[in-house]
Design an enzyme around this catalytic site. Sequence first.
Site, PDB file in Angstrom:
ATOM      1  N   LYS A  33      -1.448   1.347  11.340  1.00  0.00           N
ATOM      2  CA  LYS A  33      -0.931   2.508  10.614  1.00  0.00           C
ATOM      3  C   LYS A  33      -1.947   2.935   9.570  1.00  0.00           C
ATOM      4  CE  LYS A  33       2.153   2.281   7.185  1.00  0.00           C
ATOM      5  NZ  LYS A  33       1.669   3.140   6.060  1.00  0.00           N
ATOM      6  N   ASP A  60       0.394   8.103   9.445  1.00  0.00           N
ATOM      7  CA  ASP A  60       1.630   8.190   8.660  1.00  0.00           C
ATOM      8  C   ASP A  60       1.441   9.074   7.429  1.00  0.00           C
ATOM      9  OD1 ASP A  60       4.144   7.598   7.556  1.00  0.00           O
ATOM     10  OD2 ASP A  60       3.410   5.756   6.605  1.00  0.00           O
ATOM     11  N   LYS A  62       3.614  11.890   6.851  1.00  0.00           N
ATOM     12  CA  LYS A  62       4.941  12.371   6.439  1.00  0.00           C
ATOM     13  C   LYS A  62       4.949  13.847   6.031  1.00  0.00           C
ATOM     14  CE  LYS A  62       6.280   7.820   4.550  1.00  0.00           C
ATOM     15  NZ  LYS A  62       4.971   7.114   4.590  1.00  0.00           N
ATOM     16  N   ASP A  65       7.188  20.515   4.927  1.00  0.00           N
ATOM     17  CA  ASP A  65       6.854  21.840   4.413  1.00  0.00           C
ATOM     18  C   ASP A  65       7.634  22.869   5.212  1.00  0.00           C
ATOM     19  OD1 ASP A  65       5.386  24.014   3.140  1.00  0.00           O
ATOM     20  OD2 ASP A  65       3.788  22.544   2.775  1.00  0.00           O
ATOM     21  N   THR A 124      12.407   3.249   2.912  1.00  0.00           N
ATOM     22  CA  THR A 124      12.970   1.892   2.813  1.00  0.00           C
ATOM     23  C   THR A 124      12.907   1.330   1.400  1.00  0.00           C
ATOM     24  OG1 THR A 124      10.820   1.069   3.577  1.00  0.00           O
ATOM     25  CG2 THR A 124      12.568   1.272   5.215  1.00  0.00           C
ATOM     26  N   ARG A 215       1.593  -6.040   3.796  1.00  0.00           N
ATOM     27  CA  ARG A 215       1.178  -7.110   2.900  1.00  0.00           C
ATOM     28  C   ARG A 215       1.333  -8.526   3.450  1.00  0.00           C
ATOM     29  NH1 ARG A 215       3.311  -3.753  -2.230  1.00  0.00           N
ATOM     30  NH2 ARG A 215       4.588  -2.962  -0.530  1.00  0.00           N
TER      31      ARG A 215
END
Length: 238
Positions: A33, A60, A62, A65, A124, A215
């Site tokens: 990603k 990614d 997002k 608009d 999330t 992570r």
Amino acid sequence: MADNRLIVALDFHKFDDVKALVEKLGDSVSFYKVGMELFYSEGAQTVAYLKEQGKHVFLDLKLHDIPNTAAEGLCSLMFQGADILNVHASGGYTMMKTAADRLHKLAEEQGVPCPKLIAVTILTSINEEDWAGLGMQCSIREQVVRLAKLAKSAGLDGVVASPKEASAIREACGDGFMIVTPGVRPAGASVDDQSRIATPAAALQNGSTHLVVGRPIRAAANPKEAAEKIIAEMESVK
């Protein structure tokens, strides 16, 4: 060893850090990603590098608009070779449908595969307190399912959602609908800034099709070993 259901998040500022992690992970990981942090810093070279390495890419960014702007933005991004692109479902049905229609039309005209287009439902990181502060009258779960159904009706391939809502989305949207879930943490891993989380096995059992992990792999003493442990857990779910 690689499992295309695992997407490793390259949350870096520097291209050299990307290359170092991809080299460490080697054949263990096939899907990555590229998000805002990396793309805004290093741009399209990150996607080009990953494709040169034979990897799949979830870009990614997002988009959110007015319909024409979102659609044209996605069309520009399509030429970079990403396998998955995304928008915010809260942009509404017209935005999502315009984006999906325009993207498919351009891919057909150019004779290239159309990237999968998915919609972010509710981030999330948002917890119940954050949700209440937005003045929402329904539950997070109810809104996630509503947005997922809206995305499907607009012609999108799937959604980004918490593993906690994956089973409800699967029930509402049926098989074949992608459910990409961040907020995946192996047992004992730090929660960090995520709120609605699950283990890899639980996320898949709930109906997720792809798991985004950052992570717990990136910050591990041995990233390849951490990735392979997650893959082994994923493979245990049939």
